[in-house]
Design a protein around this motif. Structure first.
Motif, PDB file in Angstrom:
ATOM      1  N   GLY A 205       0.737  -1.165   0.009  1.00 53.71           N
ATOM      2  CA  GLY A 205       0.001   0.050  -0.073  1.00 53.71           C
ATOM      3  C   GLY A 205       0.772   1.375   0.051  1.00 53.71           C
ATOM      4  O   GLY A 205       1.986   1.365   0.302  1.00 53.71           O
ATOM      5  N   LEU A 206       0.198   2.308  -0.584  1.00 52.97           N
ATOM      6  CA  LEU A 206       0.847   3.723  -0.492  1.00 52.97           C
ATOM      7  C   LEU A 206       0.367   4.430   0.685  1.00 52.97           C
ATOM      8  O   LEU A 206      -0.907   4.588   0.803  1.00 52.97           O
ATOM      9  CB  LEU A 206       0.905   4.315  -1.665  1.00 52.97           C
ATOM     10  CG  LEU A 206       1.671   3.825  -2.774  1.00 52.97           C
ATOM     11  CD1 LEU A 206       1.210   4.192  -4.331  1.00 52.97           C
ATOM     12  CD2 LEU A 206       2.970   4.382  -2.798  1.00 52.97           C
ATOM     13  N   THR A 207       1.347   5.191   1.188  1.00 50.77           N
ATOM     14  CA  THR A 207       0.612   6.162   2.635  1.00 50.77           C
ATOM     15  C   THR A 207       1.349   7.572   2.223  1.00 50.77           C
ATOM     16  O   THR A 207       2.443   7.577   1.489  1.00 50.77           O
ATOM     17  CB  THR A 207       1.079   5.524   3.722  1.00 50.77           C
ATOM     18  OG1 THR A 207       2.372   5.516   3.885  1.00 50.77           O
ATOM     19  CG2 THR A 207       0.613   3.979   3.958  1.00 50.77           C
ATOM     20  N   VAL A 208       0.630   8.719   2.996  1.00 48.00           N
ATOM     21  CA  VAL A 208       1.335   9.701   3.214  1.00 48.00           C
ATOM     22  C   VAL A 208       1.186   9.934   4.542  1.00 48.00           C
ATOM     23  O   VAL A 208       0.371   9.921   5.462  1.00 48.00           O
ATOM     24  CB  VAL A 208       0.455  10.825   2.496  1.00 48.00           C
ATOM     25  CG1 VAL A 208       0.812  12.236   2.802  1.00 48.00           C
ATOM     26  CG2 VAL A 208       0.464  10.732   0.930  1.00 48.00           C
ATOM     27  N   ILE A 209       2.387  10.154   4.971  1.00 46.32           N
ATOM     28  CA  ILE A 209       2.815  10.462   6.478  1.00 46.32           C
ATOM     29  C   ILE A 209       2.607  11.915   6.722  1.00 46.32           C
ATOM     30  O   ILE A 209       3.508  12.671   6.065  1.00 46.32           O
ATOM     31  CB  ILE A 209       4.218   9.785   6.992  1.00 46.32           C
ATOM     32  CG1 ILE A 209       4.310   8.416   6.406  1.00 46.32           C
ATOM     33  CG2 ILE A 209       4.225  10.081   8.322  1.00 46.32           C
ATOM     34  CD1 ILE A 209       3.488   7.409   7.027  1.00 46.32           C
ATOM     35  N   THR A 210       1.870  12.497   7.625  1.00 51.25           N
ATOM     36  CA  THR A 210       1.781  13.786   7.884  1.00 51.25           C
ATOM     37  C   THR A 210       2.035  14.299   9.383  1.00 51.25           C
ATOM     38  O   THR A 210       1.717  13.310  10.220  1.00 51.25           O
ATOM     39  CB  THR A 210       0.206  14.245   7.394  1.00 51.25           C
ATOM     40  OG1 THR A 210      -0.668  13.354   8.391  1.00 51.25           O
ATOM     41  CG2 THR A 210       0.120  14.165   6.048  1.00 51.25           C
ATOM     42  N   ALA A 211       2.232  15.225   9.606  1.00 56.79           N
ATOM     43  CA  ALA A 211       2.341  15.959  11.067  1.00 56.79           C
ATOM     44  C   ALA A 211       2.345  17.471  10.948  1.00 56.79           C
ATOM     45  O   ALA A 211       2.344  18.172   9.929  1.00 56.79           O
ATOM     46  CB  ALA A 211       3.734  15.485  11.442  1.00 56.79           C
TER      47      ALA A 211
ATOM     48  N   GLY B 165       4.307  24.327  10.134  1.00 56.19           N
ATOM     49  CA  GLY B 165       3.150  24.149   9.631  1.00 56.19           C
ATOM     50  C   GLY B 165       3.088  22.719   9.073  1.00 56.19           C
ATOM     51  O   GLY B 165       3.619  21.824   9.613  1.00 56.19           O
ATOM     52  N   PRO B 166       1.763  22.315   8.442  1.00 52.56           N
ATOM     53  CA  PRO B 166       1.681  20.886   8.037  1.00 52.56           C
ATOM     54  C   PRO B 166       2.814  20.435   7.235  1.00 52.56           C
ATOM     55  O   PRO B 166       3.340  21.129   6.310  1.00 52.56           O
ATOM     56  CB  PRO B 166       0.280  20.885   7.259  1.00 52.56           C
ATOM     57  CG  PRO B 166      -0.004  22.346   6.976  1.00 52.56           C
ATOM     58  CD  PRO B 166       0.744  23.160   7.993  1.00 52.56           C
ATOM     59  N   ALA B 167       3.235  19.304   7.338  1.00 59.19           N
ATOM     60  CA  ALA B 167       4.290  18.691   6.451  1.00 59.19           C
ATOM     61  C   ALA B 167       4.008  17.035   6.158  1.00 59.19           C
ATOM     62  O   ALA B 167       3.113  16.620   6.839  1.00 59.19           O
ATOM     63  CB  ALA B 167       5.694  18.877   7.155  1.00 59.19           C
ATOM     64  N   GLY B 168       4.342  16.554   5.008  1.00 55.26           N
ATOM     65  CA  GLY B 168       4.041  15.243   4.842  1.00 55.26           C
ATOM     66  C   GLY B 168       4.834  14.764   3.726  1.00 55.26           C
ATOM     67  O   GLY B 168       5.515  15.349   2.853  1.00 55.26           O
TER      68      GLY B 168
END
Length: 171
Positions: free
Chosen positions: A22-28, A33-36
């Motif tokens: 699977g493909l994911t996007v890791i965000t924080a 500001g928002p990063a991923g």
């Protein structure tokens, strides 16, 4: 079956590429500001305690920001939104441009289009050669049931059709 003793980077990408992941996007939510970033593979490690793992490249400029935040969300991508994998894989661009999101229980961006999400805190990191092996403690999670996952298989993005076992290209 063909045996390969050639451990070149080409073969190390090609042969394991026969295993769909699977493909994911890791965000924080970071102090900037928002990063991923786009990441695969992602996997469950343990049920008790609840732990997951993923492996960002050592060359990632985004992972250090998420590491510093200490908490992040794994967004599982649906097949119909493969553009998010490309958008979050780019460097130097506003990766969140045009991407709706809302805060997770830990305050991280959950992508509105995500098939599922796992809210995590950093548990441990290990040396993984040209990648870092991240183990994260699960704190919250959720999913939709109206979409199929986006997979990476043999170097391409693919989706799973409703018929069992069939793969279709979404590129």
């Amino acid at each position: 079956m063909t045996e390969h003793s050639d451990l070149s980077p080409k073969n190390l990408r090609h042969i394991p590429g026969h295993f769909a992941s699977g493909l994911t996007v890791i965000t924080a939510a970071t102090k900037h500001g928002p990063a991923g970033f786009t990441c695969q593979p992602f996997s469950s490690v343990s049920l008790e305690p609840a732990l997951v793992t993923f492996s960002p490249a050592r060359t990632s400029s985004t992972w250090p920001l998420l590491r510093q935040a200490g908490r992040f969300t794994v967004n599982i991508l649906p097949a119909e939104h493969q553009h998010l994998a490309a958008q979050f894989a780019r460097s130097g661009a506003d990766k969140f441009a045009g991407v709706g999101h809302s805060p997770s229980p830990l305050g991280n961006p959950v992508l509105d289009l995500a098939l599922g999400w796992v809210d995590c805190e950093l548990h441990q990191e290990y040396d993984g050669g040209d990648h870092t092996i991240v183990v994260a403690a699960v704190r919250a999670l959720g999913a939709r049931t109206d979409a199929e996952p986006l997979l990476f298989y043999k170097g391409s993005h693919v989706g799973v059709r409703s018929q069992a076992g069939a793969l279709e290209s979404v590129a």
